[in-house]
Write an enzyme that holds these catalytic residues in place. Structure first.
Site, PDB file in Angstrom:
ATOM      1  N   HIS A 122      30.054 -17.806  56.432  1.00 16.08           N
ATOM      2  CA  HIS A 122      31.350 -18.504  56.438  1.00 16.08           C
ATOM      3  C   HIS A 122      31.195 -20.013  56.637  1.00 16.08           C
ATOM      4  O   HIS A 122      32.152 -20.691  56.983  1.00 16.08           O
ATOM      5  CB  HIS A 122      32.269 -17.908  57.512  1.00 16.08           C
ATOM      6  CG  HIS A 122      32.757 -16.530  57.172  1.00 16.08           C
ATOM      7  ND1 HIS A 122      33.364 -15.691  58.085  1.00 16.08           N
ATOM      8  CD2 HIS A 122      32.732 -15.839  56.006  1.00 16.08           C
ATOM      9  CE1 HIS A 122      33.687 -14.547  57.487  1.00 16.08           C
ATOM     10  NE2 HIS A 122      33.303 -14.605  56.243  1.00 16.08           N
ATOM     11  N   SER A 138      35.557  -7.887  64.642  1.00 16.30           N
ATOM     12  CA  SER A 138      36.670  -6.930  64.682  1.00 16.30           C
ATOM     13  C   SER A 138      36.761  -6.052  63.437  1.00 16.30           C
ATOM     14  O   SER A 138      37.554  -5.121  63.391  1.00 16.30           O
ATOM     15  CB  SER A 138      37.991  -7.678  64.900  1.00 16.30           C
ATOM     16  OG  SER A 138      38.114  -8.687  63.925  1.00 16.30           O
ATOM     17  N   LEU A 151      32.934  -5.425  72.505  1.00 16.86           N
ATOM     18  CA  LEU A 151      33.812  -5.075  73.623  1.00 16.86           C
ATOM     19  C   LEU A 151      34.705  -3.888  73.335  1.00 16.86           C
ATOM     20  O   LEU A 151      35.014  -3.111  74.220  1.00 16.86           O
ATOM     21  CB  LEU A 151      34.711  -6.271  73.951  1.00 16.86           C
ATOM     22  CG  LEU A 151      34.224  -7.275  74.974  1.00 16.86           C
ATOM     23  CD1 LEU A 151      35.358  -8.225  75.333  1.00 16.86           C
ATOM     24  CD2 LEU A 151      33.716  -6.568  76.229  1.00 16.86           C
ATOM     25  N   GLU A 152      35.182  -3.782  72.093  1.00 16.65           N
ATOM     26  CA  GLU A 152      36.100  -2.679  71.762  1.00 16.65           C
ATOM     27  C   GLU A 152      35.775  -2.157  70.374  1.00 16.65           C
ATOM     28  O   GLU A 152      35.057  -2.816  69.622  1.00 16.65           O
ATOM     29  CB  GLU A 152      37.551  -3.177  71.818  1.00 16.65           C
ATOM     30  CG  GLU A 152      37.816  -4.319  70.865  1.00 16.65           C
ATOM     31  CD  GLU A 152      38.910  -5.274  71.338  1.00 16.65           C
ATOM     32  OE1 GLU A 152      39.734  -4.865  72.165  1.00 16.65           O
ATOM     33  OE2 GLU A 152      38.923  -6.410  70.855  1.00 16.65           O
TER      34      GLU A 152
HETATM   35  P1  OAD Z   1      37.299 -11.617  65.719  1.00 13.33           P
HETATM   36  O1  OAD Z   1      37.882 -12.607  66.648  1.00 13.33           O
HETATM   37  O2  OAD Z   1      38.187 -10.973  64.732  1.00 13.33           O
HETATM   38  O3  OAD Z   1      36.678 -10.428  66.555  1.00 13.33           O
HETATM   39  C1  OAD Z   1      35.847 -10.674  67.647  1.00 13.33           C
HETATM   40  C2  OAD Z   1      35.355  -9.341  68.163  1.00 13.33           C
HETATM   41  O4  OAD Z   1      34.448  -9.599  69.201  1.00 13.33           O
HETATM   42  C3  OAD Z   1      36.454  -8.459  68.722  1.00 13.33           C
HETATM   43  O5  OAD Z   1      36.326  -7.158  68.191  1.00 13.33           O
HETATM   44  C4  OAD Z   1      36.178  -8.455  70.234  1.00 13.33           C
HETATM   45  O6  OAD Z   1      36.430  -7.192  70.825  1.00 13.33           O
HETATM   46  C5  OAD Z   1      34.701  -8.730  70.276  1.00 13.33           C
HETATM   47  N1  OAD Z   1      34.246  -9.406  71.500  1.00 13.33           N
HETATM   48  C6  OAD Z   1      34.900 -10.299  72.260  1.00 13.33           C
HETATM   49  N2  OAD Z   1      34.129 -10.714  73.289  1.00 13.33           N
HETATM   50  C7  OAD Z   1      32.944 -10.073  73.159  1.00 13.33           C
HETATM   51  C8  OAD Z   1      31.721 -10.063  73.899  1.00 13.33           C
HETATM   52  N3  OAD Z   1      31.544 -10.800  74.983  1.00 13.33           N
HETATM   53  N4  OAD Z   1      30.717  -9.268  73.457  1.00 13.33           N
HETATM   54  C9  OAD Z   1      30.886  -8.495  72.356  1.00 13.33           C
HETATM   55  N5  OAD Z   1      32.007  -8.450  71.625  1.00 13.33           N
HETATM   56  C10 OAD Z   1      33.028  -9.233  72.025  1.00 13.33           C
HETATM   57  O7  OAD Z   1      36.067 -12.315  65.027  1.00 13.33           O
HETATM   58  P2  OAD Z   1      35.293 -11.946  63.680  1.00 13.33           P
HETATM   59  O8  OAD Z   1      35.286 -10.486  63.437  1.00 13.33           O
HETATM   60  O9  OAD Z   1      34.017 -12.680  63.738  1.00 13.33           O
HETATM   61  O10 OAD Z   1      36.598 -16.047  58.979  1.00 13.33           O
HETATM   62  O11 OAD Z   1      36.206 -12.631  62.602  1.00 13.33           O
HETATM   63  C11 OAD Z   1      35.802 -12.537  61.267  1.00 13.33           C
HETATM   64  C12 OAD Z   1      36.300 -13.706  60.507  1.00 13.33           C
HETATM   65  O12 OAD Z   1      37.715 -13.827  60.668  1.00 13.33           O
HETATM   66  C13 OAD Z   1      35.802 -15.037  60.992  1.00 13.33           C
HETATM   67  O13 OAD Z   1      34.520 -15.345  60.556  1.00 13.33           O
HETATM   68  C14 OAD Z   1      36.803 -15.977  60.407  1.00 13.33           C
HETATM   69  C15 OAD Z   1      38.064 -15.205  60.737  1.00 13.33           C
HETATM   70  O14 OAD Z   1      39.081 -15.379  59.895  1.00 13.33           O
HETATM   71  C16 OAD Z   1      36.608 -17.244  58.374  1.00 13.33           C
HETATM   72  O15 OAD Z   1      36.739 -18.290  58.978  1.00 13.33           O
HETATM   73  C17 OAD Z   1      36.424 -17.169  56.888  1.00 13.33           C
END
Ligand code: OAD
Length: 239
Positions: free
Chosen positions: A113, A183, A213-214
């Site tokens: 990204h 997520s 985490l979930e």
């Molecule tokens: P999200 O913010 O959607 O998800 C983050 C995930 O990390 C969630 O499922 C949380 O439960 C988990 N989480 C939080 N704290 C944590 C910890 N300490 N250890 C382990 N897990 C933890 O982020 P992404 O899935 O990365 O795209 O989002 C995907 C894309 O959506 C991003 O790259 C961005 C966004 O739109 C673009 O910018 C193109």
């Protein structure tokens, strides 16, 4: 659970915002997330940039300033350690635009990204390459030598992630597929684990593990879901 690694283990890791959470970077879905006070389309789409490049640059400049103050956590370090074991058989695709994997020592990685600390020309026909850019304040909107505005080297909504072919080839070849802290709602990244399901249906031996985490939206696609903080689970996941 524990995963045994040897120099011949082909390990593919996909990371999301969750791996940087313990470093102090808010995840996207957090209530206090990065998009606070901004509609996503306003700051993370080509249309938003066309409408107000100053708003977009202000947003990313703030993110640069914040990201410059954070440090990698034990989860980033654990992946760098796994890479030291697997060498060229290690492949990391991150959805994160921060540089914490590199700061922890990861080398074989792709920022699908984009990268917060890179800038490029906004004119797709310009031949100037993306460049490292640590600036977090601008007297005026930055311009390329061709005259067009420069833009953050970030994949925005409606744009295609980088290096998808290379990423897919590595998913198709791996023995172990691990996703950390994502997520599972944003495609194509969220769909990569399905490739492992297909390969298993075809009799190939490979496994998929989720750490976070979930339960993610695509949890049912994984062979194992390990719930916990990345910084606590990853240091003991690889053996
Ligand atoms: P999200 O913010 O959607 O998800 C983050 C995930 O990390 C969630 O499922 C949380 O439960 C988990 N989480 C939080 N704290 C944590 C910890 N300490 N250890 C382990 N897990 C933890 O982020 P992404 O899935 O990365 O795209 O989002 C995907 C894309 O959506 C991003 O790259 C961005 C966004 O739109 C673009 O910018 C193109």
């Amino acid at each position: 659970m524990q995963l045994d690694l040897t120099p011949s283990t082909k390990l593919f890791v996909l990371t999301g915002a969750g791996i940087s959470a313990e470093s102090g970077i808010a995840t996207f879905r957090d209530a206090n997330g990065l998009w606070e006070n901004h509609r996503v389309e306003e700051v993370a789409s080509p249309e938003g940039f066309a409408a107000s490049p100053a708003t977009v640059w202000r947003f990313y400049a703030q993110r640069r300033a914040q990201a410059a103050t954070v440090k990698p956590n034990p989860a980033h370090a654990a992946l760098a350690g796994a890479e030291r074991i697997c060498g060229d058989n290690f492949f990391l695709a991150t959805q994160n635009v921060d540089n914490l994997h590199e700061a922890a020592g990861s080398q074989r990685l792709i920022h699908m990204h984009g990268e917060l600390f890179k800038t490029r020309c906004s004119d797709d026909d310009c031949t100037t390459l993306p460049f490292v850019d640590m600036r977090s304040s601008f007297a005026e909107l930055p311009r390329c030598s061709c005259g067009a505005l420069q833009r953050p080297h970030i994949v925005w909504f409606g744009e295609v992630p980088f290096e998808m072919l290379k990423i897919k080839r590595n998913v198709q070849a791996c023995d172990i597929f691990v996703t950390v802290g994502s997520s599972g709602v944003v495609y194509p990244a969220a769909g990569l684990v399905r490739e492992i399901s297909f390969r298993k249906q075809n009799g190939e031996s490979c496994i998929s593990v989720y750490v976070g985490l979930e339960r993610p939206d695509n949890a049912d696609e994984f062979d194992h879901v390990v719930l916990g903080k990345a910084g606590e689970v990853l240091p003991t996941l690889f053996r």
